[in-house]
Design a protein around this motif. Structure first.
Motif, mmCIF file in Angstrom:
data_model
loop_
_atom_site.group_PDB
_atom_site.id
_atom_site.type_symbol
_atom_site.label_atom_id
_atom_site.label_comp_id
_atom_site.label_asym_id
_atom_site.label_seq_id
_atom_site.Cartn_x
_atom_site.Cartn_y
_atom_site.Cartn_z
ATOM 1 N N ALA A 508 0.852 -1.198 0.000
ATOM 2 C CA ALA A 508 0.000 0.000 0.000
ATOM 3 C C ALA A 508 0.885 1.245 0.000
ATOM 4 C CB ALA A 508 -0.923 -0.004 1.213
ATOM 5 N N SER A 509 0.300 2.347 -0.425
ATOM 6 C CA SER A 509 1.010 3.640 -0.356
ATOM 7 C C SER A 509 0.859 4.210 1.051
ATOM 8 C CB SER A 509 0.451 4.614 -1.388
ATOM 9 O OG SER A 509 -0.935 4.825 -1.168
ATOM 10 N N VAL A 510 1.924 4.832 1.552
ATOM 11 C CA VAL A 510 1.894 5.328 2.937
ATOM 12 C C VAL A 510 2.209 6.822 3.037
ATOM 13 C CG1 VAL A 510 2.466 3.121 3.966
ATOM 14 C CG2 VAL A 510 4.312 4.636 3.227
ATOM 15 N N GLN A 511 2.580 7.444 1.952
ATOM 16 C CA GLN A 511 2.914 8.863 2.015
ATOM 17 C C GLN A 511 2.524 9.519 0.698
ATOM 18 O OE1 GLN A 511 6.850 9.675 3.493
ATOM 19 N NE2 GLN A 511 6.954 11.684 2.526
ATOM 20 N N HIS A 512 1.859 10.670 0.768
ATOM 21 C CA HIS A 512 1.365 11.339 -0.429
ATOM 22 C C HIS A 512 1.805 12.794 -0.438
ATOM 23 C CE1 HIS A 512 -1.299 7.904 0.307
ATOM 24 N NE2 HIS A 512 -1.503 7.859 -1.009
ATOM 25 N N ASN A 513 1.930 13.352 -1.643
ATOM 26 C CA ASN A 513 2.278 14.774 -1.773
ATOM 27 C C ASN A 513 1.020 15.626 -1.778
ATOM 28 O OD1 ASN A 513 1.184 14.399 -4.321
ATOM 29 N ND2 ASN A 513 3.185 14.257 -5.349
ATOM 30 N N GLU A 514 1.193 16.932 -2.038
ATOM 31 C CA GLU A 514 0.058 17.863 -1.999
ATOM 32 C C GLU A 514 -0.962 17.557 -3.088
ATOM 33 O OE1 GLU A 514 1.697 21.746 -2.261
ATOM 34 O OE2 GLU A 514 2.609 21.697 -0.251
ATOM 35 N N GLN A 515 -0.506 16.937 -4.203
ATOM 36 C CA GLN A 515 -1.435 16.606 -5.280
ATOM 37 C C GLN A 515 -2.121 15.257 -5.049
ATOM 38 O OE1 GLN A 515 1.766 17.705 -5.917
ATOM 39 N NE2 GLN A 515 1.007 19.796 -6.293
ATOM 40 N N GLY A 516 -1.836 14.603 -3.927
ATOM 41 C CA GLY A 516 -2.446 13.321 -3.628
ATOM 42 C C GLY A 516 -1.743 12.145 -4.251
ATOM 43 N N GLU A 517 -0.577 12.368 -4.877
ATOM 44 C CA GLU A 517 0.171 11.287 -5.496
ATOM 45 C C GLU A 517 1.042 10.596 -4.459
ATOM 46 O OE1 GLU A 517 2.327 13.364 -8.424
ATOM 47 O OE2 GLU A 517 0.650 13.528 -9.851
ATOM 48 N N ALA A 518 1.145 9.260 -4.600
ATOM 49 C CA ALA A 518 1.939 8.478 -3.642
ATOM 50 C C ALA A 518 3.420 8.795 -3.797
ATOM 51 C CB ALA A 518 1.679 6.991 -3.853
ATOM 52 N N GLU A 519 4.108 8.958 -2.669
ATOM 53 C CA GLU A 519 5.542 9.207 -2.667
ATOM 54 C C GLU A 519 6.322 8.009 -2.145
ATOM 55 O OE1 GLU A 519 6.341 12.777 -0.501
ATOM 56 O OE2 GLU A 519 5.873 14.064 -2.227
ATOM 57 N N ARG A 520 5.734 7.204 -1.263
ATOM 58 C CA ARG A 520 6.394 6.008 -0.730
ATOM 59 C C ARG A 520 5.374 4.880 -0.656
ATOM 60 N NH1 ARG A 520 11.380 7.166 1.399
ATOM 61 N NH2 ARG A 520 11.500 5.211 2.546
ATOM 62 N N PRO A 593 10.816 4.473 -1.847
ATOM 63 C CA PRO A 593 10.276 5.646 -2.538
ATOM 64 C C PRO A 593 9.697 5.237 -3.880
ATOM 65 C CG PRO A 593 12.665 5.623 -2.709
ATOM 66 C CD PRO A 593 12.290 4.489 -1.795
ATOM 67 N N VAL A 594 8.602 5.891 -4.273
ATOM 68 C CA VAL A 594 7.974 5.577 -5.557
ATOM 69 C C VAL A 594 8.906 5.936 -6.701
ATOM 70 C CG1 VAL A 594 6.060 6.168 -7.090
ATOM 71 C CG2 VAL A 594 5.636 5.787 -4.657
ATOM 72 N N LEU A 595 9.583 7.098 -6.591
ATOM 73 C CA LEU A 595 10.529 7.540 -7.616
ATOM 74 C C LEU A 595 11.915 7.624 -7.006
ATOM 75 C CD1 LEU A 595 8.461 10.388 -9.329
ATOM 76 C CD2 LEU A 595 8.807 8.058 -10.154
ATOM 77 N N GLN A 596 12.900 7.049 -7.692
ATOM 78 C CA GLN A 596 14.277 7.104 -7.219
ATOM 79 C C GLN A 596 14.886 8.456 -7.560
ATOM 80 O OE1 GLN A 596 15.900 4.783 -5.458
ATOM 81 N NE2 GLN A 596 14.051 3.528 -5.423
ATOM 82 N N ASP A 597 15.745 8.946 -6.677
ATOM 83 C CA ASP A 597 16.487 10.167 -6.976
ATOM 84 C C ASP A 597 17.399 9.914 -8.159
ATOM 85 O OD1 ASP A 597 16.898 10.916 -3.470
ATOM 86 O OD2 ASP A 597 15.277 11.382 -4.858
ATOM 87 N N MET A 598 17.678 10.958 -8.904
ATOM 88 C CA MET A 598 18.544 10.827 -10.075
ATOM 89 C C MET A 598 20.000 10.786 -9.623
ATOM 90 S SD MET A 598 16.408 10.481 -12.403
ATOM 91 C CE MET A 598 17.501 10.523 -13.806
ATOM 92 N N LEU A 599 20.365 9.691 -8.951
ATOM 93 C CA LEU A 599 21.718 9.506 -8.448
ATOM 94 C C LEU A 599 22.314 8.263 -9.063
ATOM 95 C CD1 LEU A 599 21.072 10.169 -4.664
ATOM 96 C CD2 LEU A 599 22.158 11.722 -6.286
ATOM 97 N N PRO A 600 23.633 8.228 -9.239
ATOM 98 C CA PRO A 600 24.238 6.998 -9.726
ATOM 99 C C PRO A 600 24.057 5.894 -8.715
ATOM 100 C CG PRO A 600 25.914 8.556 -9.020
ATOM 101 C CD PRO A 600 24.619 9.280 -9.015
ATOM 102 N N PRO A 601 23.975 4.646 -9.110
ATOM 103 C CA PRO A 601 23.731 3.532 -8.191
ATOM 104 C C PRO A 601 24.732 3.468 -7.074
ATOM 105 C CG PRO A 601 23.481 2.797 -10.464
ATOM 106 C CD PRO A 601 24.009 4.190 -10.521
#
Length: 606
Positions: A508-520, A593-601
């Protein structure tokens, strides 16, 4: 500065006033003396004129002489506008224009008569009791055949005194006007003199408050202008020096605050002069609690106090490893260094502390890992070697025994292969040599496929696997590594759950942003297995750590699975936690996190 300006103005006014008053007194006195001398000269000429024109005669008796000369005295008074007195050589008054000569005193002792007798002309200024005013008396001797004596003229000084008073009045008015002008001029002069000094004083006060941008108004090339230029040059120099000092102090402060070592400096008086952020963290204190206080009075660890006292006594470097227990148990590498301003001038002590607890823990873990690897490798190798030797010694002649031993050798070889594979896998993960290929993963279908892979194994133990996943839930992850995580945890749940138990997988999603989209998202794998003792829970992610070693060996585990899971979760910028109760079951929770940071592995790996 206004008081100084007022005093300077008063000094100027006082000097001008004294000068003008002195000049006025001198001028009035000179005027009066000059006027009196002029009168004396005029009266002396009139006496000479009277002596030459008067008909002198000797009377038959004193009464005739008094009457004769008194008559002439009254006539001369009208023409000379002065009191005229005729005096015989013995001092007897024989004629006077204003009074009866017969009733007048002997005048031989009068100062003007005495002076005329000695010097040929005598004068005197005195108050006349007869006329009730100040008079000027001038007398001259007369030597004729018929008269031997003196002629005296007396004039009132009232006109002279009136003239002098008028002069004083004009002088007072002039002095008052001059005083006003002097006040204005003096104030203007004092203002012009004190204004640059006042400006320099304000500049100096701003210097005292660390404001080096202030500048004096350097006007002119005189001494005050040169002083203003010197102050401005000093301000420029101070501003440059303070800028350099602040830059150096800022760099030093930045270095001190970001050092990985704790620094405590104690000055020559034994007071704490410096305490950086790392030292605060290590010792569990705030700098405000220590700075300015004696090091012996602060709540420092006993070992540090002992080392500091020894260095204070011997003035020699001291290095040691100590263990402190507040705010938590730490192993510190401590160097206590004596410092000097010069070769002989004592400056204090510098404490350099390094927390080596983690280093020692890693060294211990490395040693344990080597020992565990050796032990884990030795067990299957010993089994393979033992059964192979048995076969070589004749057991091969018995087909049943040979088949059994060969199966054992095969199983131990497989176990050894899995162990070596897990060790290599963990080594690659820890050395950050595992490239992660992130892509969108549909969580619901991904979990269904993963559960399906272990469904037969669960059915063998009659374990029910229940999947509950939120619809349309996606996560950015490396699908192969993500599946390795879930498979490992799900396999453990099946292995350590008795027959007829249950395993539940939820997402399940447990964290959402202001637009209601899941972040984690959160994935939990809960079983009804044997559970983990509370004392073992903090260590289950360590390499080769087993709660029940016999059970682990029988289940074919290598002791590296959870350690690999932990590193893979952290490489996805996530976190894993466990809650377990002995005899009730265990729940593993993963947050990603739903989206990974743009960092090298490599930055994502732990």
């Amino acid at each position: 500065m206004s008081r100084f300006r007022t005093r300077l103005t008063l000094i100027f006014v006082l000097l001008i006033g004294i000068s003008v008053l002195t000049a006025g007194i001198y001028m009035a006195s000179s005027f009066k003396e000059s006027h009196i001398r002029q009168l004396e000269q005029n009266m002396s000429r009139e006496i000479k004129l009277i002596e030459q024109t008067l008909v002198w005669q000797r009377g038959n008796d004193a009464t005739d002489m008094v009457e004769y000369y008194s008559s002439w005295a009254r006539k001369l008074h009208e023409s000379a506008a002065a009191r005229v007195t005729f005096i015989l050589a013995d001092g007897t008054v024989v004629g006077d224009s204003d009074h009866n000569a017969a009733n007048m005193d002997n005048h031989l002792a009068r100062e003007e008569i005495a002076a005329a007798h000695q010097e040929g002309l005598g004068s005197n200024k005195r108050y006349s009791d007869t006329l009730k005013q100040n008079m000027l008396y001038v007398a001259s001797p007369v030597h004729t055949p018929n008269f031997e004596g003196y002629i005296r003229l007396a004039m009132s000084l009232e006109d002279v005194e009136v003239s002098v008073r008028e002069l004083w009045a004009y002088l007072a008015l002039g002095l008052a006007a001059l005083f006003v002008v002097a006040v204005l001029v003096s104030y203007r002069i004092a203002y012009n003199l004190t204004r640059p000094i006042e400006n320099m004083t304000r500049v100096a006060l701003r210097f005292a408050h660390m404001d080096y941008k202030a500048r004096a108004q350097a006007v002119g090339k005189d001494e005050i202008g040169q002083l203003g230029s010197a102050i401005n040059a000093m301000a420029d120099s101070l501003q440059i020096q303070m800028t350099q000092i602040r830059e150096k102090e800022s760099r030093l402060q930045t270095v001190m605050e970001h050092m990985i070592n704790g620094i405590v400096m104690i000055d020559a008086e034994g007071q704490v002069a410096l305490l950086n952020r790392k030292a605060e963290h290590i010792l569990g204190v705030k700098s405000i609690e220590w700075l300015g206080r004696s090091f012996q009075d602060v709540h420092a660890p006993h070992e540090l106090l002992h080392m500091t006292a020894e260095v204070l006594e011997r003035k020699l470097l001291r290095h040691d490893e100590i263990t402190i227990y507040y705010p938590e148990e730490r192993l510190l590498d401590v160097s206590v260094v004596p410092i000097y301003f010069t070769d002989s001038e004592w400056a204090g002590i510098l404490l350099v502390m390094q927390d080596v607890s983690e280093i020692r823990r890693l060294e211990r873990m490395r040693s344990e890992f080597v020992a565990n690897v050796s032990h884990e490798l030795k067990t299957p190798i010993a089994a393979v070697k033992g059964f192979a030797e048995t076969l070589m010694n004749g057991a091969m002649n018995d087909p049943e025994i040979a088949k059994t031993f060969l199966q054992i050798i095969h199983d131990e070889s497989e176990r050894l292969n899995r162990l070596i594979g897990d060790i290599l896998e963990l080594s690659k993960i820890e050395s950050k040599r595992v490239p992660l290929q992130f892509s969108p993963v549909h969580v619901d279908s991904f979990l269904e496929q993963t559960v399906e892979m272990l469904q037969k194994e669960a059915e063998k133990k009659r374990i029910d696997i229940h999947l509950q996943a939120e619809q349309d839930l996606y996560v950015e992850a490396d699908e192969d590594r993500f599946r390795q995580i879930v498979l490992n945890l799900l396999s453990n749940a099946i292995n350590y759950t008795p027959e007829g138990g249950h395993v539940k997988v939820t997402a399940a999603s447990v964290q959402h942003n202001e637009q209601g989209e899941a972040e984690r998202i959160q994935i939990t794998i809960a079983d009804t297995g044997i559970g983990i003792p509370k004392k073992d829970v903090p260590r289950i992610f360590e390499r080769f750590y087993r709660v029940d070693k016999a059970r682990s060996r029988s289940s074919g585990g290598t002791g590296l699975g959870l350690s690999i899971v932990k590193h893979l979760v952290e490489s996805h910028h996530g976190a894993i936690s466990v809650v377990s109760e002995l005899g009730v079951g265990t729940t593993f929770t993963i947050e990603l996190p739903v989206l990974q940071d743009m960092l090298p592995p490599s930055n994502a790996m732990s």
